[in-house]
Scaffold this motif. Structure first.
Motif, PDB file in Angstrom:
ATOM      1  N   TRP A 171       0.624  -1.024  -0.069  1.00  0.00           N
ATOM      2  CA  TRP A 171      -0.133   0.339   0.119  1.00  0.00           C
ATOM      3  C   TRP A 171       0.897   1.074   0.105  1.00  0.00           C
ATOM      4  CZ3 TRP A 171      -5.038   0.567  -0.618  1.00  0.00           C
ATOM      5  CH2 TRP A 171      -5.777   1.898  -0.257  1.00  0.00           C
ATOM      6  N   SER A 172       2.165   1.202   0.853  1.00  0.00           N
ATOM      7  CA  SER A 172       2.756   2.522   0.645  1.00  0.00           C
ATOM      8  C   SER A 172       3.616   2.536  -0.851  1.00  0.00           C
ATOM      9  CB  SER A 172       3.641   1.929   1.498  1.00  0.00           C
ATOM     10  OG  SER A 172       4.664   3.356   1.917  1.00  0.00           O
ATOM     11  N   ASP A 173       3.953   1.559  -0.749  1.00  0.00           N
ATOM     12  CA  ASP A 173       3.946   1.452  -2.763  1.00  0.00           C
ATOM     13  C   ASP A 173       3.354   2.117  -3.369  1.00  0.00           C
ATOM     14  OD1 ASP A 173       6.423   0.780  -4.657  1.00  0.00           O
ATOM     15  OD2 ASP A 173       5.987  -0.633  -4.717  1.00  0.00           O
ATOM     16  N   LEU A 174       2.625   1.383  -3.509  1.00  0.00           N
ATOM     17  CA  LEU A 174       1.154   2.167  -4.329  1.00  0.00           C
ATOM     18  C   LEU A 174       1.087   4.153  -4.027  1.00  0.00           C
ATOM     19  CD1 LEU A 174      -1.187   2.318  -6.655  1.00  0.00           C
ATOM     20  CD2 LEU A 174      -2.577   1.512  -4.387  1.00  0.00           C
ATOM     21  N   ARG A 175       1.582   3.937  -2.736  1.00  0.00           N
ATOM     22  CA  ARG A 175       1.091   5.789  -2.592  1.00  0.00           C
ATOM     23  C   ARG A 175       2.065   6.619  -3.396  1.00  0.00           C
ATOM     24  NH1 ARG A 175       1.869   9.646   1.342  1.00  0.00           N
ATOM     25  NH2 ARG A 175      -0.357  10.665   1.862  1.00  0.00           N
ATOM     26  N   TRP A 176       3.081   5.874  -2.836  1.00  0.00           N
ATOM     27  CA  TRP A 176       4.828   7.229  -3.396  1.00  0.00           C
ATOM     28  C   TRP A 176       4.553   7.543  -5.160  1.00  0.00           C
ATOM     29  CZ3 TRP A 176       6.318  10.622  -0.997  1.00  0.00           C
ATOM     30  CH2 TRP A 176       6.951  10.243   0.179  1.00  0.00           C
ATOM     31  N   LYS A 177       3.974   5.884  -5.925  1.00  0.00           N
ATOM     32  CA  LYS A 177       3.911   5.654  -6.735  1.00  0.00           C
ATOM     33  C   LYS A 177       2.209   6.531  -7.460  1.00  0.00           C
ATOM     34  CE  LYS A 177       6.288   1.589  -8.364  1.00  0.00           C
ATOM     35  NZ  LYS A 177       6.684   1.499  -7.245  1.00  0.00           N
ATOM     36  N   LEU A 178       1.208   7.098  -6.889  1.00  0.00           N
ATOM     37  CA  LEU A 178       0.232   7.600  -7.275  1.00  0.00           C
ATOM     38  C   LEU A 178       1.004   9.193  -6.706  1.00  0.00           C
ATOM     39  CD1 LEU A 178      -2.680   5.422  -6.182  1.00  0.00           C
ATOM     40  CD2 LEU A 178      -1.675   6.585  -8.806  1.00  0.00           C
ATOM     41  N   LEU A 179       1.442   9.452  -6.054  1.00  0.00           N
ATOM     42  CA  LEU A 179       1.707  11.117  -5.589  1.00  0.00           C
ATOM     43  C   LEU A 179       2.145  11.768  -6.603  1.00  0.00           C
ATOM     44  CD1 LEU A 179       1.825  12.998  -3.828  1.00  0.00           C
ATOM     45  CD2 LEU A 179       4.314  12.043  -2.640  1.00  0.00           C
ATOM     46  N   GLY A 180       3.076  10.612  -7.492  1.00  0.00           N
ATOM     47  CA  GLY A 180       3.666  12.260  -8.626  1.00  0.00           C
ATOM     48  C   GLY A 180       2.600  12.219  -9.723  1.00  0.00           C
ATOM     49  N   ALA A 181       1.706  11.266  -9.852  1.00  0.00           N
ATOM     50  CA  ALA A 181       0.928  11.941 -11.303  1.00  0.00           C
ATOM     51  C   ALA A 181      -0.112  12.464 -10.606  1.00  0.00           C
ATOM     52  CB  ALA A 181      -0.012  10.180 -11.113  1.00  0.00           C
ATOM     53  N   TRP A 349      14.195  11.991  -3.415  1.00  0.00           N
ATOM     54  CA  TRP A 349      14.615  12.984  -4.595  1.00  0.00           C
ATOM     55  C   TRP A 349      12.677  13.404  -5.035  1.00  0.00           C
ATOM     56  CZ3 TRP A 349      16.693  16.381  -7.371  1.00  0.00           C
ATOM     57  CH2 TRP A 349      15.657  16.211  -8.909  1.00  0.00           C
ATOM     58  N   ASP A 350      11.549  11.775  -4.891  1.00  0.00           N
ATOM     59  CA  ASP A 350      10.540  12.198  -4.771  1.00  0.00           C
ATOM     60  C   ASP A 350      10.431  12.957  -3.171  1.00  0.00           C
ATOM     61  OD1 ASP A 350      10.097  10.814  -7.241  1.00  0.00           O
ATOM     62  OD2 ASP A 350       9.775   9.310  -5.526  1.00  0.00           O
ATOM     63  N   LEU A 351      11.230  12.703  -2.463  1.00  0.00           N
ATOM     64  CA  LEU A 351       9.989  13.355  -1.606  1.00  0.00           C
ATOM     65  C   LEU A 351      10.726  14.949  -1.216  1.00  0.00           C
ATOM     66  CD1 LEU A 351      10.071  11.007   1.887  1.00  0.00           C
ATOM     67  CD2 LEU A 351       8.510  12.178   1.379  1.00  0.00           C
ATOM     68  N   ALA A 352      11.764  15.370  -1.338  1.00  0.00           N
ATOM     69  CA  ALA A 352      12.658  16.466  -1.830  1.00  0.00           C
ATOM     70  C   ALA A 352      11.312  17.397  -2.684  1.00  0.00           C
ATOM     71  CB  ALA A 352      13.887  16.581  -2.053  1.00  0.00           C
ATOM     72  N   VAL A 353      11.458  17.287  -4.389  1.00  0.00           N
ATOM     73  CA  VAL A 353      10.965  17.455  -4.576  1.00  0.00           C
ATOM     74  C   VAL A 353       9.343  18.141  -3.869  1.00  0.00           C
ATOM     75  CG1 VAL A 353       9.744  17.301  -7.365  1.00  0.00           C
ATOM     76  CG2 VAL A 353      11.956  16.448  -7.040  1.00  0.00           C
ATOM     77  N   TYR A 354       8.271  17.199  -3.789  1.00  0.00           N
ATOM     78  CA  TYR A 354       7.323  17.243  -3.105  1.00  0.00           C
ATOM     79  C   TYR A 354       7.200  18.435  -2.433  1.00  0.00           C
ATOM     80  CZ  TYR A 354       3.144  16.302  -0.145  1.00  0.00           C
ATOM     81  OH  TYR A 354       2.062  16.217   0.844  1.00  0.00           O
TER      82      TYR A 354
END
Length: 467
Positions: A171-181, A349-354
């Motif tokens: 579920w955590s993996d899904l959440r992170w993959k959807l965040l950028g989208a 990287w994803d968290l820094a950009v977010y």
């Protein structure tokens, strides 16, 4: 006991982050031939001091542990005493602009590297997470419009029809993959398995508002962890639940014919039906149900949620007076060393950009300033994550390390980012920013930091007293 855990966890977190950040400055300064006079953890009166006989650096632990600094040899900070001629080549201000840039940038970079290592440790050692099984989505949410009924296990996600498919492990993996989208307002295709096989679901995220990303965007999409058991853990005396005959141990299977296996969705449904009758389908077992019931027997129970004022919104909502417990299917997620490092770098990287995007939206008014947090909230989450175990605490530490790195890179004078901006101007123009303008910018930057700190502290207090 909880307060002690929070204080210890907070002290460890701040200590580690400050040491890593300042050691980044220190190590690159030494590589660039700059003499470091003092390495201090904390501010104010020194509690412990030690001078290295090899480098002459004074190592200090000070009374106020909310930060630290590295003091380097600099002709601008000599208090009137001239620097001996033989030591001038070791002065910070005598180094080239790019060496000064590297020394200042090394602190935030060290925080990002720490986050990568911490995330890699979590991925490599393994963690138990909820499986990517979805509950029945609320009507008119993107998940419902995509065709999800509840009970499907999402196994892959790709952006658009031609994008590369990425495996979803939890579920955590899904959440992170959807965040950028979600941030980019894209269409994604989710592959999910159910009893009939694997199907693709088109998820349109283009209509999601900026406010939806501020809150729990997964709930706004209609995604909640499902596939588990939603049971009654307790019933309040005199409540609608008790009057209807609900008892601890009852498993809730459906509400008004809608399957339910998620507490969040069930509570939202009950809240929206204040004073309106609802029918619960309940599975009762012999140990917890009324005398004479047989295990696994299904019953329909009708009740009317009582109308009560919600302290958070001030609106009247429905409550039945039952304490709920959810058991969702979980999965052990573990990766190899190389993949763990790759995932750690990507997560960082994803968290820094977010973080940068969120801060930018707060500046232009598209996101609430309530997203800012201060030391009280950090201490609270440090304690909570420490009680959850090493993986949760390491993930929390990595998250705060990223936030510290991003914060220090903001182009605000008195922060590392402000100094980097000066050096970029110097590199482009060939002229050092004058002391007069640096003083003006420093005062403005200090005012910004004070304002941000005040807002963060106010948010901390607001969360404590719930107003």
């Amino acid at each position: 006991m909880n307060l002690l855990i929070e204080l210890l966890a907070f002290a460890v977190a701040i200590g580690v982050l400050v040491v890593v950040h300042e050691y980044g400055h220190y190590s690159v300064a030494r590589l660039c031939g700059v003499k470091v006079l003092r390495f201090s953890i904390g501010f104010g009166k020194p509690l412990f001091q030690w001078v290295s006989p090899k480098t002459g650096t004074e190592w200090t632990i000070a009374a106020l542990p909310l930060g630290g600094y590295v003091k380097m040899l600099d002709e601008r900070e000599t208090s009137g005493a001239p620097i001996p001629a033989d030591m001038l080549p070791q002065a910070f201000n005598r180094k080239s602009v790019w060496r000064r840039f590297a020394i200042v940038a090394a602190g935030p970079i060290a925080n990002f590297l720490l986050a990568i290592v911490l995330f890699a440790l979590v991925f490599a050692t393994g963690v138990t997470e909820p499986a990517a099984v979805v509950a029945a989505p609320a009507p008119n949410t993107p998940a419902a419009m995509a065709g999800f009924d509840g009970g499907e296990t999402i196994v892959a996600v790709r952006t658009g029809n031609a994008g590369e498919s990425e495996q979803v492990r939890s579920w955590s993996d899904l959440r992170w993959k959807l965040l950028g989208a979600v941030f980019d307002h894209k269409r994604v295709v989710l592959s999910a398995k159910d009893a009939h096989g694997t199907s693709d679901f088109q998820l349109d995220l283009r209509g999601l508002s900026e406010k939806d990303v501020d809150d729990d965007f997964m709930s706004h999409l209609g995604f909640e962890p499902g596939g588990g058991k939603l049971t009654v853990a307790g019933v309040q005396p005199g409540s609608a639940a008790q009057k209807a005959g609900l008892a601890a141990g009852d498993r809730l299977r459906a509400v008004d014919g809608i399957p339910t296996d998620n507490a969040t969705a069930f509570i939202a449904y009950v809240k929206s039906h204040a004073g309106k009758p609802v029918t619960l389908q309940v599975e009762r077992g012999a140990p917890a149900g009324p005398a004479g019931q047989t295990a696994g027997k299904l019953e329909d129970i009708s009740l009317v949620p009582q109308s009560q004022r919600d302290d958070a919104t001030g609106q009247q909502v429905g409550r039945i007076g039952a304490e709920l417990a959810t058991q969702v299917p979980s999965i052990d997620v573990r990766y190899g060393p190389v993949e763990s490092l790759q995932l750690g770098a990507r997560r960082t990287w994803d968290l820094a950009v977010y973080s940068v995007r969120m801060f930018g939206r707060m500046i232009i008014g598209e996101a609430s300033l309530k997203n800012l947090s201060g030391p009280v909230t950090i201490a609270d989450y440090a304690g909570k994550s420490a009680r959850l175990g090493p993986s949760a605490f390491l993930s929390f530490l990595a998250l705060v390390s990223i936030s510290l790195g991003v914060l220090n890179l903001l182009p605000i004078p008195v922060l590392d980012g402000g100094h980097l901006l000066y050096y970029l101007v110097e590199a482009v123009t060939g002229k050092v920013v004058s002391d007069r303008w640096q003083l003006v910018f420093q005062r403005a930057g200090l005012a910004c930091i004070v304002a941000l700190s005040a807002i963060a502290l106010f948010n901390d207090l607001a969360r404590l007293i719930h107003f």
